[in-house]
Motif scaffolding. Sequence first.
Motif, PDB file in Angstrom:
ATOM      1  N   SER A 179      12.972 -22.967  34.572  1.00  0.00           N
ATOM      2  CA  SER A 179      12.002 -21.581  34.447  1.00  0.00           C
ATOM      3  C   SER A 179      11.974 -20.664  33.329  1.00  0.00           C
ATOM      4  O   SER A 179      13.138 -20.299  32.865  1.00  0.00           O
ATOM      5  CB  SER A 179      11.899 -20.864  35.875  1.00  0.00           C
ATOM      6  N   SER A 180      11.108 -19.946  33.017  1.00  0.00           N
ATOM      7  CA  SER A 180      11.011 -19.037  31.944  1.00  0.00           C
ATOM      8  C   SER A 180      10.921 -17.625  32.576  1.00  0.00           C
ATOM      9  O   SER A 180      11.148 -16.513  31.674  1.00  0.00           O
ATOM     10  CB  SER A 180       9.860 -19.324  30.739  1.00  0.00           C
ATOM     11  N   GLU A 181      10.458 -17.751  33.402  1.00  0.00           N
ATOM     12  CA  GLU A 181      10.157 -16.321  34.196  1.00  0.00           C
ATOM     13  C   GLU A 181       9.945 -16.542  35.714  1.00  0.00           C
ATOM     14  O   GLU A 181       9.227 -17.257  36.294  1.00  0.00           O
ATOM     15  CB  GLU A 181       8.954 -15.494  33.866  1.00  0.00           C
ATOM     16  N   PHE A 217      -3.156 -23.215  30.339  1.00  0.00           N
ATOM     17  CA  PHE A 217      -2.228 -21.792  31.163  1.00  0.00           C
ATOM     18  C   PHE A 217      -2.682 -20.691  30.293  1.00  0.00           C
ATOM     19  O   PHE A 217      -2.585 -20.653  28.950  1.00  0.00           O
ATOM     20  CB  PHE A 217      -0.588 -22.306  30.874  1.00  0.00           C
ATOM     21  N   ARG A 218      -2.909 -19.729  31.090  1.00  0.00           N
ATOM     22  CA  ARG A 218      -3.249 -18.314  30.764  1.00  0.00           C
ATOM     23  C   ARG A 218      -2.162 -17.666  29.851  1.00  0.00           C
ATOM     24  O   ARG A 218      -0.975 -17.925  30.058  1.00  0.00           O
ATOM     25  CB  ARG A 218      -3.623 -17.472  31.765  1.00  0.00           C
ATOM     26  N   ALA A 219      -2.602 -17.217  28.649  1.00  0.00           N
ATOM     27  CA  ALA A 219      -1.759 -16.241  27.681  1.00  0.00           C
ATOM     28  C   ALA A 219      -1.262 -15.121  28.710  1.00  0.00           C
ATOM     29  O   ALA A 219      -2.029 -14.478  29.542  1.00  0.00           O
ATOM     30  CB  ALA A 219      -2.300 -15.880  26.517  1.00  0.00           C
ATOM     31  N   VAL A 220       0.058 -14.516  28.727  1.00  0.00           N
ATOM     32  CA  VAL A 220       0.485 -13.458  29.355  1.00  0.00           C
ATOM     33  C   VAL A 220      -0.395 -12.502  29.325  1.00  0.00           C
ATOM     34  O   VAL A 220      -0.763 -11.765  30.383  1.00  0.00           O
ATOM     35  CB  VAL A 220       1.988 -13.121  28.995  1.00  0.00           C
ATOM     36  N   GLU A 221      -0.873 -11.853  28.185  1.00  0.00           N
ATOM     37  CA  GLU A 221      -1.790 -10.827  28.484  1.00  0.00           C
ATOM     38  C   GLU A 221      -3.118 -10.863  28.777  1.00  0.00           C
ATOM     39  O   GLU A 221      -3.916 -10.057  29.392  1.00  0.00           O
ATOM     40  CB  GLU A 221      -2.019 -10.324  26.650  1.00  0.00           C
ATOM     41  N   ASP A 222      -3.435 -12.275  29.086  1.00  0.00           N
ATOM     42  CA  ASP A 222      -4.982 -12.564  29.827  1.00  0.00           C
ATOM     43  C   ASP A 222      -4.686 -12.820  31.358  1.00  0.00           C
ATOM     44  O   ASP A 222      -5.651 -12.932  31.984  1.00  0.00           O
ATOM     45  CB  ASP A 222      -5.273 -13.808  29.043  1.00  0.00           C
ATOM     46  N   ASP A 223      -3.288 -12.748  31.679  1.00  0.00           N
ATOM     47  CA  ASP A 223      -3.161 -13.160  33.297  1.00  0.00           C
ATOM     48  C   ASP A 223      -2.804 -11.779  34.026  1.00  0.00           C
ATOM     49  O   ASP A 223      -1.646 -11.408  33.987  1.00  0.00           O
ATOM     50  CB  ASP A 223      -1.921 -14.171  33.418  1.00  0.00           C
ATOM     51  N   ALA A 240       0.388  -8.112  37.675  1.00  0.00           N
ATOM     52  CA  ALA A 240       0.405  -7.489  38.988  1.00  0.00           C
ATOM     53  C   ALA A 240       1.833  -7.955  39.676  1.00  0.00           C
ATOM     54  O   ALA A 240       2.500  -7.004  40.385  1.00  0.00           O
ATOM     55  CB  ALA A 240      -0.533  -7.903  39.775  1.00  0.00           C
ATOM     56  N   LEU A 241       2.180  -9.307  39.550  1.00  0.00           N
ATOM     57  CA  LEU A 241       3.268  -9.561  40.266  1.00  0.00           C
ATOM     58  C   LEU A 241       4.410  -9.111  39.684  1.00  0.00           C
ATOM     59  O   LEU A 241       5.443  -8.647  40.194  1.00  0.00           O
ATOM     60  CB  LEU A 241       3.220 -11.295  40.273  1.00  0.00           C
ATOM     61  N   ARG A 242       4.665  -8.933  38.524  1.00  0.00           N
ATOM     62  CA  ARG A 242       5.469  -8.303  37.794  1.00  0.00           C
ATOM     63  C   ARG A 242       5.989  -6.894  37.987  1.00  0.00           C
ATOM     64  O   ARG A 242       7.032  -6.384  38.201  1.00  0.00           O
ATOM     65  CB  ARG A 242       5.374  -8.153  36.124  1.00  0.00           C
ATOM     66  N   ASN A 243       4.852  -6.265  38.736  1.00  0.00           N
ATOM     67  CA  ASN A 243       5.064  -4.720  39.112  1.00  0.00           C
ATOM     68  C   ASN A 243       5.246  -4.909  40.684  1.00  0.00           C
ATOM     69  O   ASN A 243       5.137  -3.783  41.349  1.00  0.00           O
ATOM     70  CB  ASN A 243       3.849  -3.820  38.729  1.00  0.00           C
ATOM     71  N   TRP A 244       5.550  -5.882  41.398  1.00  0.00           N
ATOM     72  CA  TRP A 244       5.523  -5.960  42.854  1.00  0.00           C
ATOM     73  C   TRP A 244       6.621  -6.506  43.262  1.00  0.00           C
ATOM     74  O   TRP A 244       7.275  -7.175  42.585  1.00  0.00           O
ATOM     75  CB  TRP A 244       4.221  -6.997  43.061  1.00  0.00           C
ATOM     76  N   LEU A 259      -2.169  -7.303  44.094  1.00  0.00           N
ATOM     77  CA  LEU A 259      -3.054  -6.479  43.569  1.00  0.00           C
ATOM     78  C   LEU A 259      -3.381  -5.381  43.971  1.00  0.00           C
ATOM     79  O   LEU A 259      -3.864  -4.280  43.596  1.00  0.00           O
ATOM     80  CB  LEU A 259      -4.187  -7.839  43.540  1.00  0.00           C
ATOM     81  N   ARG A 260      -3.181  -5.153  45.361  1.00  0.00           N
ATOM     82  CA  ARG A 260      -3.495  -3.824  46.199  1.00  0.00           C
ATOM     83  C   ARG A 260      -2.569  -2.741  45.487  1.00  0.00           C
ATOM     84  O   ARG A 260      -2.895  -1.704  45.595  1.00  0.00           O
ATOM     85  CB  ARG A 260      -3.188  -3.961  47.362  1.00  0.00           C
TER      86      ARG A 260
END
Lengths: 256, 256
Positions: free
Chosen positions: A87-89, A237-243, A248-252, B249-250
């Motif tokens: 994995s990369s992230e 695969f979406r670019a990071v800035e487009d996803d 949201a998951l990075r902040n959760w 997302l919430r």
Amino acid sequence: MECTPVMDLPEVRPGDDIAELVADRASLEPGDVLTVASTIVSKAEGRTADFADYPVSGRAREIAERLEAVTGEKKDPRFAQAILDESSEVLIEAPFLLTETRFGHICPNAGIDQSNVPDHDLLLLPKKPSESAERIRAGLEKRGLEDVAVIVTDTCGRPFRHGQRGVAIGWAGMSASRDWRGELDRDGHELGVTVQSVVDELASAANLVTGEGAGGTPAVVVRDWKFGDLEGSDELFRAVEDDLVRDALRNWRFDK
Amino acid sequence: MECTPVMDLPEVRPGDDIAELVADRASLEPGDVLTVASTIVSKAEGRTADFADYPVSGRAREIAERLEAVTGEKKDPRFAQAILDESSEVLIEAPFLLTETRFGHICPNAGIDQSNVPDHDLLLLPKKPSESAERIRAGLEKRGLEDVAVIVTDTCGRPFRHGQRGVAIGWAGMSASRDWRGELDRDGHELGVTVQSVVDELASAANLVTGEGAGGTPAVVVRDWKFGDLEGSDELFRAVEDDLVRDALRNWRFDK
Ligand SMILES: Nc1nc2c(ncn2[C@@H]2O[C@H](COP(=O)(O)OP(=O)(O)O)[C@@H](O)[C@H]2O)c(=O)[nH]1
Ligand SMILES: Nc1nc2c(ncn2[C@@H]2O[C@H](COP(=O)(O)OP(=O)(O)O)[C@@H](O)[C@H]2O)c(=O)[nH]1
Ligand SMILES: [Mn+2]
Ligand SMILES: [Mn+2]
Ligand SMILES: [Mn+2]
Ligand SMILES: [Mn+2]
């Protein structure tokens, strides 16, 4: 459009030539799409692994302990280590691992399978699935089977909806998507839906025939389907800035 | 497995009977699956709307203003109002609206289309797509076409991957998923991947034939595909407590 499984494929071994195995069993025509489940691509590429191969980092131990605490099930830290290696992230740590693989695909457990893997503990995804697809396509060409697009598929889950479905993780000989931009609808308006991910739709179609069990039908020939005149795009695969969901998951953090 | 479009369907009008339109044009056999694009189901059910139908709440104005600020494009607050009316929860407010529809499907703009809608501004999704599917199925039965499963489809995007693909939003006469739990893999181990969302895979397969443009082929007959002996499940939309991405997302807000 017709989806036909390639019958009588043997158990695939490291070094096997998938193009040869398929060419010997299926009649392929120009314009066909051949889908191949990643499981046999990985087997042919020797992407098996064993728990004993993995050391255990502090991070892998931390992840396994948290997963154990959250799920109440025993978790092998070497499995966590295998996932980290692929994995990369890490996007979700608990209650299951969702990561981005090194080739950009986001899925649980980095797509590592523990089923349909004889003699080994784990089957890793192909390292570069589009290159795998390209090699199979070239192998078919070498045998006179020209103009066959190849899609390497996997089965995985997704947000919002239960269950798994087939997706493309690599492709060759065709574009990933049909771009409808500039096309008109029935009333002469420009289309709102712009990019149709046909490789994923083909992977899903094929997966209906492939199945998930002991069926032994990992390759499917799709005939009488045409990409058409539309522009193609190879971004899957979406670019990071487009996803936004990745963001949201990075902040959760899972809270239980 | 074969996917064949139903040819020569007319422009669908409010009150049209889709079962009749299809039965007049396609030979359906027991065991077939009929997919129908939501766009014609909505048209038949009179689910068109016009901007003039919508008042504008403070919330709709707030959303439209934020979307304008973020995207730099003009946004009609009445479109935001239409989306709110069709939704039970807003999951992303900007840079686009992602909501849960009243029947549980999560997609951009509550699935409201502005293409392929003659004489009106908007086409809303069917109110209860599985009931729509059931009605079409019953209409086929009434005409002697027994044992045809019906799937109402839409096209929408998804996290992590670019592009849109066909998904099921309603179904009748079959289960949504094949449950592989308890089945064995090729080596006698129980399967890890447990639930295969076959209605979504069928919707994706059909969408390859349907397309997004002016093709006029919103109905597709899938033949020679079998659900098989597996257990079925009808859960397609994740429950809130099971949907980690909804939870993430919430707790998130687009920041630009
Ligand atoms: N013939 C053959 N079939 C296999 C082999 N390995 C797996 N399969 C079949 O391939 C299909 C897909 O297997 P699955 O584990 O779901 O692959 P994945 O979706 O790529 O992870 C199933 O029908 C399996 O029975 C193999 O070595 N030979
Ligand atoms: N025959 C016919 N085709 C239609 C009608 N409305 C849309 N279509 C076709 O239905 C297909 C799907 O349209 P689309 O707008 O993508 O539907 P959605 O995916 O359900 O939102 C396209 O081939 C359209 O040309 C109609 O009233 N009659
Ligand atoms: Mn897999
Ligand atoms: Mn699979
Ligand atoms: Mn739509
Ligand atoms: Mn569509």
